[in-house]
Design an enzyme around this catalytic site. Sequence first.
Site, PDB file in Angstrom:
ATOM      1  N   ASP A  47      -4.979  23.626 -20.045  1.00 46.01           N
ATOM      2  CA  ASP A  47      -4.884  22.871 -21.298  1.00 46.01           C
ATOM      3  C   ASP A  47      -3.618  23.274 -22.065  1.00 46.01           C
ATOM      4  OD1 ASP A  47      -5.683  25.351 -22.184  1.00 46.01           O
ATOM      5  OD2 ASP A  47      -7.339  24.629 -23.423  1.00 46.01           O
ATOM      6  N   ASP A  86      -8.902  22.698 -16.271  1.00 53.03           N
ATOM      7  CA  ASP A  86      -9.213  23.521 -17.448  1.00 53.03           C
ATOM      8  C   ASP A  86     -10.047  22.704 -18.433  1.00 53.03           C
ATOM      9  OD1 ASP A  86      -9.031  25.830 -18.897  1.00 53.03           O
ATOM     10  OD2 ASP A  86      -6.918  25.604 -19.426  1.00 53.03           O
ATOM     11  N   LYS A 116     -12.283  25.702 -15.196  1.00 57.19           N
ATOM     12  CA  LYS A 116     -12.066  26.959 -15.931  1.00 57.19           C
ATOM     13  C   LYS A 116     -12.524  26.758 -17.366  1.00 57.19           C
ATOM     14  CE  LYS A 116      -7.844  28.488 -17.377  1.00 57.19           C
ATOM     15  NZ  LYS A 116      -8.083  28.680 -18.832  1.00 57.19           N
ATOM     16  N   GLU A 118     -12.988  29.100 -21.252  1.00 60.05           N
ATOM     17  CA  GLU A 118     -12.674  30.328 -21.972  1.00 60.05           C
ATOM     18  C   GLU A 118     -13.919  30.929 -22.612  1.00 60.05           C
ATOM     19  OE1 GLU A 118      -9.545  29.576 -24.829  1.00 60.05           O
ATOM     20  OE2 GLU A 118      -8.210  28.734 -23.307  1.00 60.05           O
ATOM     21  N   GLU A 185      -5.986  37.095 -19.741  1.00 55.70           N
ATOM     22  CA  GLU A 185      -4.728  36.763 -20.416  1.00 55.70           C
ATOM     23  C   GLU A 185      -4.418  37.830 -21.461  1.00 55.70           C
ATOM     24  OE1 GLU A 185      -4.292  32.680 -21.620  1.00 55.70           O
ATOM     25  OE2 GLU A 185      -2.496  33.099 -22.801  1.00 55.70           O
TER      26      GLU A 185
HETATM   27  O1  KIV Z   1      -3.935  26.611 -20.031  1.00 52.03           O
HETATM   28  C1  KIV Z   1      -3.360  27.392 -19.255  1.00 52.03           C
HETATM   29  O2  KIV Z   1      -2.282  27.130 -18.715  1.00 52.03           O
HETATM   30  C2  KIV Z   1      -4.022  28.665 -18.991  1.00 52.03           C
HETATM   31  C3  KIV Z   1      -3.238  29.705 -18.246  1.00 52.03           C
HETATM   32  C4  KIV Z   1      -2.229  30.316 -19.118  1.00 52.03           C
HETATM   33  C5  KIV Z   1      -4.132  30.704 -17.630  1.00 52.03           C
HETATM   34  O3  KIV Z   1      -5.114  28.847 -19.388  1.00 52.03           O
END
Ligand code: KIV
Length: 280
Positions: A47, A86, A116, A118, A185
């Site tokens: 994202d 994401d 993914k 968070e 991160e």
């Molecule tokens: O959104 C993204 O690109 C990420 C990476 C930095 C891991 O979450």
Amino acid sequence: MSADKVTLTRLKEMKDTGEKIAVLTAYDYPTARLCDEAGVEVVLVGDSLGNVVMGLDSTVPVTMDQMIHHCQAVRRGLSRAFLIGDMPFLSYQVSHQQAVANAGRFLKEAGCDCVKLEGGAEMASTVRAIVEAGIPVCAHIGLTPQSVSKLGGYRVQGKDLESARKLIEDARALEVAGADLIVFECIPSPLARAITERTGMITIGIGAGPHCHGQVLVYHDLVGLTTRKTPKMAKQYLDLWSQIRQTMQTYVDEVKSGAFPAPEHEFTMDPEVAARLMED
Ligand code: KIV
């Protein structure tokens, strides 16, 4: 499926044999093709799209439809790499039902291999719900940009004993919930090492040192396609911004001087037809 397609099983083998995993973000078809050609094993449609492609100040406004649109383009460019989509802010926090439905869109509509999201232990039950629907999950802890307001800015996480222990507990909870991969991160290297050694997940670092099973970078940072200062955790391998700007300036100059288009860029026609045309 192509014979050398990178699967979750292959990534686990790489983790077990100590072969490092190269992860890169991509948001479009040509970048995806380049990732595959270069041997990148995992492509993440992050994202970070919001920051590096859409010009937003944060990832918070990015929507599900925008993510799906970019994942579809990336999918078309990949035949080998493992593709992670994401989940954007508020696509998985409201309810498990919504989280599963949105995670499912990444697989059904965009052909992703994994999603993914968070968050730490507070996201464990959501991870479980998604995994129980048959969808592989990559967790993401440490600096979690979707919660940047709550974290008080973009800063390294887990520097003191208490917060480091909390991140270890978060990772354990996410593993128990069924996450197969986890992104760290901006956390200190010894903490990334401790979690890598204490859990069975595939660990991918960005600003988390050398002990993770793999590394991830944002494509625009890697190639210097940005005007922002390269963050400490990133390595800029190219200055594409300057190169493209220079090329564009040359193009503008050539259009104005008439140097472009040259005869080799022109299409011709029968001279008689051309002559008749000019008479009209
Ligand atoms: O959104 C993204 O690109 C990420 C990476 C930095 C891991 O979450």
